[in-house]
Enzyme design. Structure first.
Site, PDB file in Angstrom:
ATOM      1  N   ASP A  82       0.754  -1.125   0.128  1.00  0.00           N
ATOM      2  CA  ASP A  82       0.048  -0.040  -0.316  1.00  0.00           C
ATOM      3  C   ASP A  82       0.739   1.344  -0.079  1.00  0.00           C
ATOM      4  OD1 ASP A  82       0.833  -0.836   2.762  1.00  0.00           O
ATOM      5  OD2 ASP A  82      -0.543   0.388   3.431  1.00  0.00           O
ATOM      6  N   GLU A 139      -0.564  -1.844   4.978  1.00  0.00           N
ATOM      7  CA  GLU A 139       0.160  -2.047   6.449  1.00  0.00           C
ATOM      8  C   GLU A 139       0.239  -0.337   7.095  1.00  0.00           C
ATOM      9  OE1 GLU A 139       3.273  -0.789   9.104  1.00  0.00           O
ATOM     10  OE2 GLU A 139       3.314   0.067   6.964  1.00  0.00           O
ATOM     11  N   HIS A 369       7.799   8.580   4.336  1.00  0.00           N
ATOM     12  CA  HIS A 369       6.589   9.597   4.845  1.00  0.00           C
ATOM     13  C   HIS A 369       6.829  11.013   4.466  1.00  0.00           C
ATOM     14  CE1 HIS A 369       4.062   6.313   7.296  1.00  0.00           C
ATOM     15  NE2 HIS A 369       5.150   5.709   6.418  1.00  0.00           N
TER      16      HIS A 369
END
Length: 405
Positions: A82, A139, A369
């Site tokens: 993902d 996840e 991220h």
């Protein structure tokens, strides 16, 4: 070291694997929405002659590869598929075509490395037993590991041990790191909604429950929990990520509702219990003291990632064979990031390892991220070699044990 013939073969896959990785990167999908990615994975596995099961835990895919040598042992190799809700800013020619969604954690690379291992294992079945190739959805906080387990992952696809791998920016290419025991933290999201009657901050503050004072004491009090309630030998962190209430257009009005929310991290269930109890007590006591009420909630995601000793030894031995023992850190410090592979490690013995994603000459790098992060294609062969080595070590070891009995 990984033998040169195996490494040459793995390196020969690189153009195909880079193309796969960049295709996945250009078409990111959020957790439990990985329809295109799952179809790509299933299609490649079938193309290489691997038995495939789709729809495990939603959009999960499991490929099963049986060795041609006798043996009953089975291992699981897990990669996540993902993406994240982050707008990409890399400017790469293969950048996300899905606005507001990008592979900002490298799951495109993880999926690709496991596909590379799948291709090699399909072509070279010189091992005993079975390999379960687990391509996990969701996840990033949407419960993919738990969903696969609830769907009978290890009952339908038995595993004696399970392994996971994640890239790590800031660790140079050609290095691995791991540790025994707790490695990554259990993470939570908490929220305190304080409520009172509000009022006029200039004319009648004495008639209002001042929620700004309540939240101020609450935020300061949170920092005493780790320092004075959690045992000194344990690691924990509590952080505030949001405070909201009132209106910047009416600054003379004391709000009737004020929200404080954030995250907490720790490595044991006992510490989780302490944090849960003390945060709730602090919120309710302060609210009552100031004539207010509070609605406090805390939701923990995955538990801590706790590596098993025997599987860490296997992971270290294999990594040392790929890059040399001097490039493997077997006692890396714990990390307070979270990872839902923890659920699989609670169900089966296993280990989770980090592979270096690289660092610039000046020491800089783009962390996961973040909008500028990109998976480093140069590490794909190393990751594939590690996966293949895990199979050779685990399943050929299993065959030798049988001979010794």
């Amino acid at each position: 070291m990984t033998d040169s013939a195996t490494m040459d073969k793995i390196n020969s896959y690189q153009p195909e694997l880079v193309a796969i990785r960049r295709d996945i990167h250009a078409h990111p999908e959020m957790g439990l929405e990985e329809v295109r990615t799952a179809a790509l994975v299933a299609g490649k596995l079938r193309e290489w002659g691997i038995e495939v099961t789709e729809g495990v835990g939603g959009t999960g895919v499991v490929g099963t590869v049986k060795g041609r040598l006798p043996g009953q042992r089975a291992i699981g190799l897990r990669a996540d598929m993902d993406a994240l809700s982050i707008p990409e800013q890399t400017g790469k020619p293969y950048a996300s075509t899905n606005a507001g969604v990008m592979h900002a954690c490298g799951h495109d690379g993880h999926t690709t490395m496991l596909l590379g291992a799948a291709k090699h294992l399909a072509e070279h079945r010189d091992f005993s037993g079975t390999v379960q190739l687990i391509f996990q959805p969701a996840e990033e906080g949407r419960g993919g590991a738990a969903a696969m387990l609830k769907d009978g992952l290890f009952e339908r696809f038995p595993c004696d041990a399970v392994y996971g791998m994640h890239n790590m920016p800031g660790i140079p290419v050609g290095k691995f790191s791991i540790r025994k025991g707790p490695y990554m933290a259990s993470a939570s999201r908490w929220q305190a909604i304080f409520r009172g009657n509000g009022g006029h901050g200039g004319a009648s503050p004495h008639l209002a429950a001042d929620l700004s004072i309540v939240q101020a004491h609450f935020v300061l009090g949170l920092q005493t929990i780790v320092g004075r309630n959690v045992p000194p030998v344990e690691t924990a962190v509590i952080s505030v990520g949001y405070i909201g209430g009132g209106s910047n257009l009416s600054v003379n009005v004391m709000p009737s509702e004020l929200v404080v929310s954030g995250t907490a991290r720790c490595f044991t269930y006992a510490t989780r219990d302490i944090i849960n109890a003390r945060m709730a007590e602090l919120a309710h006591t302060l609210a009552k003291l100031h004539g207010a009420t509070v609605e406090f909630t805390i939701d923990w995601g995955a538990p801590a990632v706790v590596n098993h000793d025997e599987q860490v030894d296997v992971a270290v031995a294999v990594a040392s064979g790929v890059v040399g023992a001097e490039h493997v850190e077997p006692n890396a410090p714990p990390i307070t990031g979270g990872e839902d592979f923890a659920y699989m490690l609670e169900a089966k013995p296993g280990a989770f390892i980090f592979i270096g994603n690289g660092v610039n000459a000046d020491g800089s790098y783009h962390a996961v991220h973040t909008p500028l992060y990109d998976f480093n294609d140069a590490i794909i062969p190393l990751g594939v070699a590690w996966w293949v080595g895990i199979v050779q070590q685990e399943l050929n070891m299993g065959r030798r044990r049988v001979r010794l009995i």
